[in-house]
Design a protein around this motif. Structure first.
Motif, mmCIF file in Angstrom:
data_model
loop_
_atom_site.group_PDB
_atom_site.id
_atom_site.type_symbol
_atom_site.label_atom_id
_atom_site.label_comp_id
_atom_site.label_asym_id
_atom_site.label_seq_id
_atom_site.Cartn_x
_atom_site.Cartn_y
_atom_site.Cartn_z
ATOM 1 N N TYR A 241 15.513 15.653 -4.303
ATOM 2 C CA TYR A 241 15.809 16.453 -5.853
ATOM 3 C C TYR A 241 15.190 15.658 -7.052
ATOM 4 O O TYR A 241 14.155 14.672 -6.649
ATOM 5 N N GLY A 242 15.291 16.463 -8.244
ATOM 6 C CA GLY A 242 14.419 15.661 -9.143
ATOM 7 C C GLY A 242 13.082 16.190 -9.267
ATOM 8 O O GLY A 242 12.378 15.323 -9.866
ATOM 9 N N ASP A 272 0.837 15.703 -13.546
ATOM 10 C CA ASP A 272 0.955 16.270 -12.333
ATOM 11 C C ASP A 272 1.180 15.105 -11.311
ATOM 12 O O ASP A 272 0.535 14.044 -11.421
ATOM 13 N N GLU A 273 1.978 15.408 -10.148
ATOM 14 C CA GLU A 273 2.341 14.100 -9.361
ATOM 15 C C GLU A 273 2.026 14.382 -7.690
ATOM 16 O O GLU A 273 1.998 15.510 -7.305
ATOM 17 N N ILE A 274 1.817 13.284 -7.200
ATOM 18 C CA ILE A 274 1.955 13.194 -5.709
ATOM 19 C C ILE A 274 2.747 12.115 -5.408
ATOM 20 O O ILE A 274 2.847 11.010 -5.813
ATOM 21 N N ASN A 275 3.786 12.832 -4.541
ATOM 22 C CA ASN A 275 5.092 11.937 -4.173
ATOM 23 C C ASN A 275 5.203 11.623 -2.895
ATOM 24 O O ASN A 275 4.899 12.501 -1.964
ATOM 25 N N ARG A 276 5.590 10.599 -2.401
ATOM 26 C CA ARG A 276 6.090 10.454 -0.979
ATOM 27 C C ARG A 276 7.398 10.646 -0.890
ATOM 28 O O ARG A 276 8.291 10.022 -1.606
ATOM 29 N N ILE A 277 8.017 11.520 0.074
ATOM 30 C CA ILE A 277 8.987 12.101 0.025
ATOM 31 C C ILE A 277 9.960 11.343 0.925
ATOM 32 O O ILE A 277 9.596 11.078 2.133
ATOM 33 N N PRO A 279 14.284 10.987 2.242
ATOM 34 C CA PRO A 279 15.724 11.703 2.090
ATOM 35 C C PRO A 279 16.680 11.303 1.314
ATOM 36 O O PRO A 279 16.729 10.091 0.974
ATOM 37 N N THR A 280 17.148 12.178 0.417
ATOM 38 C CA THR A 280 17.992 12.153 -0.614
ATOM 39 C C THR A 280 17.043 11.427 -1.928
ATOM 40 O O THR A 280 17.652 11.058 -2.773
ATOM 41 N N GLY A 281 15.851 11.337 -1.935
ATOM 42 C CA GLY A 281 15.030 10.823 -2.953
ATOM 43 C C GLY A 281 15.452 11.508 -4.405
ATOM 44 O O GLY A 281 15.184 12.709 -4.351
ATOM 45 N N ASN A 282 15.348 10.726 -5.393
ATOM 46 C CA ASN A 282 15.503 11.582 -6.563
ATOM 47 C C ASN A 282 14.242 11.164 -7.271
ATOM 48 O O ASN A 282 13.875 10.119 -7.859
ATOM 49 N N TYR A 283 13.337 12.263 -7.772
ATOM 50 C CA TYR A 283 12.048 12.110 -8.213
ATOM 51 C C TYR A 283 11.947 12.132 -9.643
ATOM 52 O O TYR A 283 10.944 12.428 -10.348
ATOM 53 N N GLY A 284 13.263 12.195 -10.253
ATOM 54 C CA GLY A 284 13.226 11.844 -11.878
ATOM 55 C C GLY A 284 13.219 13.006 -12.797
ATOM 56 O O GLY A 284 13.620 12.602 -13.805
ATOM 57 N N TRP A 285 12.631 14.214 -12.422
ATOM 58 C CA TRP A 285 12.544 15.094 -13.425
ATOM 59 C C TRP A 285 14.047 15.682 -13.860
ATOM 60 O O TRP A 285 14.882 15.965 -13.061
ATOM 61 N N PRO A 286 14.298 15.856 -15.157
ATOM 62 C CA PRO A 286 13.269 15.833 -16.403
ATOM 63 C C PRO A 286 13.570 14.319 -17.011
ATOM 64 O O PRO A 286 13.031 14.390 -18.052
ATOM 65 N N ASP A 295 16.292 3.195 -12.734
ATOM 66 C CA ASP A 295 17.001 2.703 -11.542
ATOM 67 C C ASP A 295 17.463 4.002 -11.038
ATOM 68 O O ASP A 295 18.013 5.176 -11.490
ATOM 69 N N GLY A 296 17.345 3.921 -9.646
ATOM 70 C CA GLY A 296 17.565 5.030 -8.642
ATOM 71 C C GLY A 296 16.709 6.331 -8.823
ATOM 72 O O GLY A 296 16.865 7.333 -7.969
ATOM 73 N N MET A 297 15.668 6.292 -9.302
ATOM 74 C CA MET A 297 14.447 7.458 -9.456
ATOM 75 C C MET A 297 13.332 6.864 -8.821
ATOM 76 O O MET A 297 13.112 5.772 -9.032
ATOM 77 N N ILE A 298 12.624 7.774 -8.039
ATOM 78 C CA ILE A 298 11.429 7.214 -7.398
ATOM 79 C C ILE A 298 9.986 7.698 -8.369
ATOM 80 O O ILE A 298 9.894 8.830 -8.629
ATOM 81 N N ALA A 299 9.173 6.840 -8.605
ATOM 82 C CA ALA A 299 8.247 7.012 -9.297
ATOM 83 C C ALA A 299 7.090 7.608 -8.330
ATOM 84 O O ALA A 299 6.918 7.512 -7.203
ATOM 85 N N PRO A 300 6.181 8.531 -9.117
ATOM 86 C CA PRO A 300 4.991 9.120 -8.139
ATOM 87 C C PRO A 300 4.218 8.050 -7.722
ATOM 88 O O PRO A 300 3.973 7.067 -8.287
ATOM 89 N N LEU A 301 3.556 8.469 -6.443
ATOM 90 C CA LEU A 301 2.554 7.576 -5.915
ATOM 91 C C LEU A 301 1.192 7.563 -7.008
ATOM 92 O O LEU A 301 0.398 6.516 -7.191
ATOM 93 N N TYR A 302 1.016 8.766 -7.508
ATOM 94 C CA TYR A 302 -0.152 8.978 -8.439
ATOM 95 C C TYR A 302 0.362 10.189 -9.549
ATOM 96 O O TYR A 302 1.199 10.995 -9.089
#
Length: 388
Positions: A241-242, A272-277, A279-286, A295-302
């Motif tokens: 999510y996120g 724009d993002e490239i993410n390594r996904i 399970p239950t990862g929070n990718y931060g938006w918004p 904390d608890g949010m995953i930054a994009p690889l790129y």
């Protein structure tokens, strides 16, 4: 175009024959450009990001495959997904049809659905996947926008091919939040045999962080539409999510999952993002974008910084590099995870929506008639070029 990797020339002239063998506060759109009209072929009303409006001439009937500068088929109407079955190709078109290409025959096929396609803005008939047993069953999965009692929504349905038409067998998942923009729509089979589906935030940013909502997520389901027993959130389709508006899904041979998604419009834009996904990862938006950390949010690889490329379809080559279709960027990009480098691989065709790599040939579709491009008289097109 970088000729070190992509060579058109005389080889490209034969490729067609292969076929025979935004929350509202960051509006206007997922693609950081002017709004597409409901008809999509009509010119857009604004150009706040410098993109050219689309001319108003309509697309024609798709042409037979022709070896012209790598073009396999022309005259397509905003194609969204590419699906191969042997040497046959099926393309979803956003207005609600499926185009079938076999040998020299081109057939635009009707799709009968229980709820009509709502083709407006970025919505419409989007993701298309042929079932693993398509040869025997004639089944396929589709993702499309529709109008419900509460407004614009999206759904995942199972289709069955009946001659030169398709009919809905049943709905697998409905009431996915939708809007004029940010509908997600990409579907892919994971190496675990499950069906993964991307959804946008439907311009309600807070929904991306709400794990009880289907918006702004990557979903995971069984092929019959059930919640898998081993999903990371028990009883929920939500896998991660996120997300703002993810439109790319791909896995490496050893099972690493990647997604590409659109960053914010307006200011700041791009990112724009490239993410390594996970399970239950929070990718931060918004809450966060770019290099922000929480904390608890995953930054994009790129991420692309202030530049927007509007990534869509994404695949992975046999060296584990991501090939990414760029809409706003009007190019195909290649990302190498080991180096973190994003390079432009091919350009000059306009907006690119989806791509498939088969037997050393890269197939991709343009989206120059989606209301943000500058279409030629032959757009939209399915194109094939050699890949090295």
């Amino acid at each position: 175009m970088n000729t070190q990797w992509i060579k058109l020339g005389a080889a490209a002239m034969t490729l067609a024959i292969v076929i025979a063998g935004c929350s509202r506060s960051d509006a206007p759109s997922e693609e950081n450009g002017p709004s597409p009209s409901a008809a999509a072929e009509q010119p857009s009303s604004g150009d706040s990001n410098g993109e050219k409006p689309a001319p108003s001439e309509p697309a024609g009937e798709p042409s037979s495959p022709a070896a012209y500068n790598g073009t396999v088929s022309a005259g397509l109407r905003i194609p969204w997904s590419i699906a191969f079955h042997g040497n046959e190709i099926y393309l979803s078109e956003r207005e609600g049809n499926i185009v079938h290409i076999k040998d020299s025959d081109i057939d635009r096929q009707t799709v009968r659905l229980g709820k009509a396609v709502h083709h407006d803005g970025e919505g419409g008939f989007l993701g298309l996947l042929l079932a693993p047993d398509f040869q025997e069953s004639g089944l396929a999965y589709a993702y499309h926008t529709y109008r419900g009692p509460g407004g614009t929504l999206n759904r995942v349905v199972l289709l069955k091919k009946e001659g030169s038409e398709w009919a809905e067998e049943r709905a697998l998942l409905e009431d996915i939040p939708g809007d004029l923009y940010h509908n997600g729509g990409r579907m892919a089979y994971g190496p675990d045999g499950m069906l993964y589906v991307t959804t946008g935030d439907a311009q309600e940013q807070a929904l991306s962080q709400n794990r009880d909502s289907l918006a702004g997520k990557i979903l995971r389901m069984t092929l019959d539409g059930a919640v898998p027993e081993d999903n990371p959130i028990p009883g929920s389709y939500v896998y991660s999510y996120g997300h703002r508006n993810p439109q790319g899904l791909a896995w490496t041979e050893d099972g690493v999952m990647y997604s590409t998604e659109h960053g914010p419009s307006g200011r700041p834009g791009g990112h724009d993002e490239i993410n390594r996904i996970e399970p239950t990862g929070n990718y931060g938006w918004p809450v966060v974008i770019g290099d922000d950390n929480r904390d608890g949010m995953i930054a994009p690889l790129y991420h692309t910084g202030d530049e927007a490329i509007a990534p869509s379809g994404t695949i992975i080559d046999d060296q584990g590099r991501l090939l990414i279709a760029g809409l706003r960027g009007e190019a195909i990009y290649r990302y190498t995870p080991e180096s973190g480098e994003l390079e432009t691989l091919h350009e000059g065709e306009g907006r690119i929506r989806d791509l498939v790599l088969r037997d050393g040939t890269l197939y991709f579709i343009t989206n120059n008639r989606d209301g943000r491009g500058a279409p030629s008289s032959t757009d939209d097109r399915l194109i094939a070029i050699p890949y090295e």
